[in-house]
Scaffold this active site. Structure first.
Site, PDB file in Angstrom:
ATOM      1  CD  GLU A  43       0.421   9.169 -54.113  1.00  0.00           C
ATOM      2  OE1 GLU A  43      -0.811   9.045 -53.980  1.00  0.00           O
ATOM      3  OE2 GLU A  43       1.114   9.941 -53.422  1.00  0.00           O
ATOM      4  CD  GLU A  56       1.975  14.147 -55.267  1.00  0.00           C
ATOM      5  OE1 GLU A  56       2.059  13.475 -56.323  1.00  0.00           O
ATOM      6  OE2 GLU A  56       0.973  14.136 -54.546  1.00  0.00           O
TER       7      GLU A  56
END
Ligand code: GAL
Length: 817
Positions: free
Chosen positions: A433, A509
Site C-alpha cells: 500500500e 491482503e
C-alpha cells in the site's frame, strides 16, 4: 586489504553454538552483552565503564517489558489509507510500549587466537533500528532499516593481545511505524571466521533451471572471495549434493585457474523429490573450496526443487498442479516475547497455521528472520517475502521515506541474497500500500524496484499489495507488475482482471475481520467499525473495519472467480499495536485482526478457515459458549464451522433443525447458522451429518458453574537444554464438571522449579495492561498462556499454577538433548 599478522591472544568467551566446524567457524553472539537505554557519547571506547549496564541475552527487545502507557508514541495522525479525512489522536498504535529512543549494546568479542590470514565478519539478522556498529571504537558498518540483515568484515579493526570490544548504537525515532516494531538487537548476531580465501556470506546462488519428473537440473553459482587483485590461483570447488536422508546423490569437482570471482556448477539429479507444502523435501549442496590443494572453506546451501508458474491459463501452479494460496499475513512480533526472535515460538505458530490448513505467509511488511524462512522450508509453508511499507511518499513522518533514495537498492539486494536459495520463498513483494501508487513517478519506481529483483533473482516474480485500485488500474502501476496483488478488493477483482494484462489476481491482503477471543455481542451484527464500551469485538466473526470485509466476502471471490490465485488473510496472529477499531480508545494496544490471539490461542475464526482449508481433517466447531446468566429467553444465535455438509442442533435435547451449507447466502455458504435460538441454561449439541444424512460426529457445550480448578496443557513437555527452548502452557479455568468457565477472570500465579524458568504470560485481551514478564495475570475468557524457558542444564523442571480459591495444577518438563 591489510592483514593482521601473527596471532591474537584473545579470550574465548561466551561461545554458544558453533554452526559448522571446518575452516569456517560461525558463532551466535547470544550471551555476555551489556545494554543500556540512553545515549552515551563515549560508549564506543574500549575503556568505557559499562559496569552498571544491564546484562542481557540477544535476541533482546528492550521495550517489551513496558510498562504500557498511552503516551508512548502517541500519534495525532490522519490515516489516509484507512480513508480518514481529519487527524485524530491514536493511542496504542505502536503497542503503547517504550520502543522509542536510543539504546547501546556492548560485548567483548569472543575471539580466540586468529591464525594468519583468518578473516572475521559480523552478521546481524536485523537490528531495530538505525544501527551503528563499532569495533574497538571505529565504525565497522551502519544499517538504518531495522528489519534487514547486514554484515561487515571487521578483520582490520581487530587488535592483538587485548579484548576486542563490539559496541552497537540503535535509535528508534517516534512516528516511524504503524505497528510495534520492537527495539534493539532483536534478531541473532553472528561472528564468522573464515580463511583468507573463502566463500562469502550469502555467497551461493542455487537455481533449478529445469525440472521434470525424471530429471532436474541444478545450477550452483559460488562466489570466491579473498583472492588478491589479478591473482591467478589454482582453485578447486568440490560439491556434493545430499538428499533428504543425507546421502550423496551426485558430486562434482570444478578446477579453475581463477581470474573470475565465481564458479558455476551444473548437476543433473535423477528422480528429484519435489518440494511442496505437503511434502517439504530439502536437499543440501555441501561445497568444499581448495586453493593450491589446501582446503579453505566448507559451505552449505540448503535448497528444494520445485516449479512455480503464474500464467493466464492456469493461474498459479506449483509442480504443475494448480492451487490457490491459503495464506495469512503476519507481523514479526511474537506477542508477549515482543520482537525478540525465538525458533521454538515460531515453530509453534507455524504448526498451528499448518493445522488450520494454511500453506503460505506474507511477511508483512518487511524482511523475515532466517529462522522463519528455515522453518518454512522445513515445514512446508510458502512465503511472499516483503520488503517495505513505504517508498518515497510518506505514511509516517519518520518512516522508510527517509531512507528510500539512499537505501532501497541495498535493502533489496540484502533481502534477496539472504533468501533466494530457499524453496519456501515463492514471490518477492516490493511494497505494501505504498502511497506512491498514486504519484506521478510511482510506476517508474515500481518498475525500477522490480528490475532490481529480476537482476538479483531472475527466477521469481514480483508483487505489491495495492489498495489504490482506481489509480493503479489507470496509471499503469498494476499493469507493470509481474503479479498484481490487491488488498481488500474482492468486489473489484472482475474489473481489474478485465483491464490488466497478467490474467490472474492475488488477494494479497484480505478480510481484516475483528474479534476478541470468547467475546460475543448481541444482537449479532455485521458491519464496519462497531465499537463497544468494553473495547472488544464480537467473535461471531462478522465485524470488520471500514476498508475491510468478513472472511466470507473473500471466499466468494476466491470460489467463483477462476482467475484468482488465493488470499493472504490479515492476520494469522494478533500483533502488538494497530488496535483497530479501537485506535483512539486506550487501553486497547494490540490488534483484533488475528485468527489466533496474541497469546497464541485460536479464536473461533480459526475453525472457519480450518473448515475450508484443512481438507484432510474434519472440523466441527460450535459457538458461542453457553453460559449467559441474564440472557434467558433471549435470541442467542448458534453457529457451527464445519466441513461436514450438514448438521443438526439440539438445545437441551430439543432439535433446532438440520442446516445445510447454503450457497445462496453470503454467510450460510460457509457457516451453519441457527439464528433464532433462545438461550436457556443447559447445553447445546451439534450432530454432524454425512452426505447421506447419517450422524457422524458431535460436539456439546454446557453451561458452566463456578470456577473450580485449573487445567494445564503444554505444547511440548520435552525441551532442549539449550537455554532458548520454550514450552507453551495453556491455562484453563473449569468448573467442577470440567466445563470451561467463559467469564472467568481469576488472577493466576505461575511458579517454576528446576531446569525451567518463567518467561512470559499472556491472555490475548487487547486491553490488558498487565505485564508479560511478571508471573501473574488475569485469565481472559477463561484462558491464558504461560511460556517457560529451558535452562542449559539437563534435568527436570516444573510449573505450578495457582489462583485464590481454586485447586492448583502442576506440569512437569524434561530438559534434555
Ligand atoms: C491494511 C494494511 C495493513 C493493516 C491492515 C489493517 O491496509 O496494509 O498493514 O494496516 O490494513 O486492516
Amino acid at each position: 586489504m591489510m592483514r593482521i599478522p601473527g596471532y591474537f591472544s584473545i579470550f574465548l568467551l561466551f561461545l554458544t553454538t558453533s554452526l559448522s566446524a571446518q575452516q569456517r567457524k560461525e558463532f551466535y553472539l547470544n550471551k555476555g552483552w551489556k545494554f543500556a537505554k540512553d545515549d552515551f557519547q563515549q560508549a564506543t571506547a574500549n575503556d568505557f565503564n559499562d559496569k552498571n549496564w544491564e546484562q542481557v541475552v540477544v535476541p533482546h527487545d528492550w521495550a517489551i517489558k513496558g510498562p504500557f502507557d498511552r503516551n508512548n508514541d502517541l500519534q495525532v495522525v490522519k490515516i489516509v489509507q484507512n480513508g480518514e479525512k481529519v487527524a485524530s489522536e491514536k493511542t496504542g498504535r505502536t503497542g503503547g510500549l517504550p520502543y522509542i529512543g536510543i539504546g547501546w549494546y556492548r560485548l567483548d568479542l569472543p575471539l580466540q587466537q586468529l591464525k594468519s590470514g583468518e578473516r572475521v565478519f559480523l552478521k546481524f539478522d536485523g537490528a531495530m533500528s538505525n544501527a551503528q556498529v563499532f569495533v574497538n571504537g571505529k565504525e565497522a558498518t551502519h544499517w538504518p532499516y531495522g528489519y534487514n540483515a547486514f554484515h561487515a568484515e571487521v578483520t582490520d579493526l581487530l587488535k592483538q593481545g587485548t579484548t576486542n570490544k563490539l559496541a552497537v548504537r540503535l535509535e528508534n525515532k517516534e512516528q516511524s511505524s504503524r505497528w510495534y516494531p520492537g527495539a534493539g538487537l532483536y534478531r541473532n548476531v553472528h561472528l564468522i571466521i573464515t580463511q583468507d580465501v573463502h566463500i562469502p556470506i550469502w555467497g551461493t546462488y542455487l537455481t533449478t533451471p529445469s525440472v521434470r519428473k525424471e530429471l532436474a537440473s541444478v545450477r550452483l553459482q559460488t562466489k570466491i572471495a579473498g583472492l588478491k587483485e589479478g591473482e591467478k590461483a589454482n582453485i578447486k570447488l568440490e560439491t556434493d549434493i545430499l538428499d533428504a536422508n543425507g546421502k550423496v546423490v551426485i558430486s562434482k569437482a570444478t578446477s579453475d585457474n581463477l581470474e573470475r570471482a565465481s564458479i558455476d556448477q551444473h548437476f543433473l539429479l535423477k528422480n528429484p523429490q519435489l518440494w511442496s507444502p505437503e511434502s517439504p523435501v530439502l536437499y543440501k549442496a555441501v561445497s568444499k573450496l581448495y586453493k593450491d590443494g589446501v582446503l579453505k572453506d566448507t559451505y552449505e546451501t540448503t535448497f528444494g526443487i520445485r516449479t512455480v508458474m503464474f500464467n493466464a491459463e492456469n493461474g498459479f501452479t506449483l509442480n504443475g498442479v494448480k492451487r490457490k494460496f491459503q495464506g495469512v499475513c503476519n507481523h514479526h512480533d511474537l506477542g508477549p516475547l515482543g520482537a525478540a526472535e525465538n525458533e521454538a515460538a515460531l515453530r509453534r505458530r507455524l504448526l498451528m497455521l499448518k493445522d488450520m490448513g494454511a500453506d503460505a505467509i506474507r511477511t508483512a511488511h518487511n524482511m523475515p528472520s532466517p529462522e522463519l524462512v528455515k522453518l518454512c522450508d522445513e515445514l512446508g509453508i510458502m512465503l511472499i517475502v516483503e520488503s517495505f511499507d513505504e517508498w518515497k511518499a510518506p505514511k509516517m513522518k519518520n518512516g522508510y521515506n527517509q531512507l528510500f533514495d539512499q537505501w532501497v537498492e541495498k535493502d533489496l539486494i540484502n533481502m534477496i541474497h539472504a533468501n533466494r536459495n530457499s524453496p519456501s520463498v515463492i514471490l518477492w513483494s516490493i511494497g505494501n500500500e505504498v502511497p506512491d501508487q498514486g504519484t506521478p513517478n510511482g510506476v517508474e519506481i515500481a518498475a525500477r524496484l522490480q528490475d532490481i529483483c529480476h537482476r538479483e533473482d531472475p527466477t521469481r516474480l514480483v508483487t505489491v499489495g495495492m489498495d489504490k485500485i482506481d489509480a493503479v488500474l489507470k496509471n499503469g502501476f498494476a499493469a507493470v507488475l509481474d503479479l498484481p496483488g490487491f488488498n481488500y478488493k474482492p468486489s473489484r477483482y472482475a474489473e481489474a482482471y478485465k483491464v490488466l494484462p497478467q490474467g490472474f489476481i492475488l488477494g494479497s491482503e484480505t478480510a481484516s475481520t475483528v474479534s476478541s477471543r470468547g467475546v460475543y455481542k448481541f444482537p449479532v451484527k455485521t458491519g464496519p467499525d462497531l465499537i463497544y464500551p468494553d473495547n472488544q469485538s464480537s467473535s461471531y466473526d462478522m465485524e470488520h473495519c471500514a476498508w475491510s470485509q468478513t472472511p466470507d466476502d473473500e471466499f466468494i471471490a476466491q470460489d467463483k472467480l477462476d482467475y484468482t490465485i488465493g488470499e493472504f488473510v490479515w492476520t494469522g496472529f494478533d500483533y502488538l499495536g494497530e488496535p483497530a477499531p479501537y485506535e483512539s480508545h486506550w487501553p486497547s494496544h494490540s490488534s483484533y485482526f488475528g485468527i489466533i490471539d496474541l497469546a497464541g490461542i485460536p479464536k473461533d475464526r480459526y475453525y472457519l478457515y480450518r473448515s475450508r482449508w484443512n481438507t484432510k481433517e474434519k472440523t466441527l466447531h460450535l459457538l458461542p459458549h453457553w453460559t449467559w446468566p441474564g440472557r434467558e429467553g433471549e435470541i442467542t444465535p448458534v453457529f457451527c464451522y464445519t466441513n461436514y455438509p450438514a448438521a443438526e442442533l439440539f438445545v437441551n435435547g430439543k432439535s433446532m433443525g438440520v442446516k445445510k451449507k447454503d450457497d445462496s447466502d453470503l454467510f450460510g455458504r460457509n457457516r451453519l447458522m441457527w439464528n433464532e435460538v433462545k438461550y436457556e441454561p443447559g447445553n447445546i449439541k451439534v450432530v454432524a451429518l454425512d452426505a447421506a444424512g447419517n450422524p457422524v460426529e458431535e460436539r456439546v457445550i454446557s453451561t458452566a458453574g463456578k470456577p473450580y480448578k485449573i487445567i494445564l496443557e503444554a505444547d511440548r513437555k520435552m525441551l532442549k537444554a539449550d537455554g532458548k527452548d520454550l514450552g507453551f502452557i495453556t491455562v484453563t479455568i473449569v468448573d467442577a464438571n470440567g466445563n470451561i468457565c467463559p467469564h472467568a477472570d481469576n488472577e493466576i500465579l505461575a511458579n517454576v522449579k528446576g531446569s525451567v524458568s518463567f518467561k512470559t504470560i499472556a491472555n490475548g485481551d487487547p486491553t490488558n495492561l498487565q505485564l508479560f514478564h511478571e508471573p501473574h495475570m488475569k485469565v481472559f475468557s477463561g484462558k491464558l498462556v504461560i511460556t517457560v524457558q529451558s535452562s542449559e542444564l539437563k534435568g527436570k523442571g516444573e510449573l505450578t499454577v495457582s489462583a485464590k480459591g481454586l485447586a492448583s495444577a502442576k506440569i512437569d518438563f524434561k530438559i534434555g538433548d
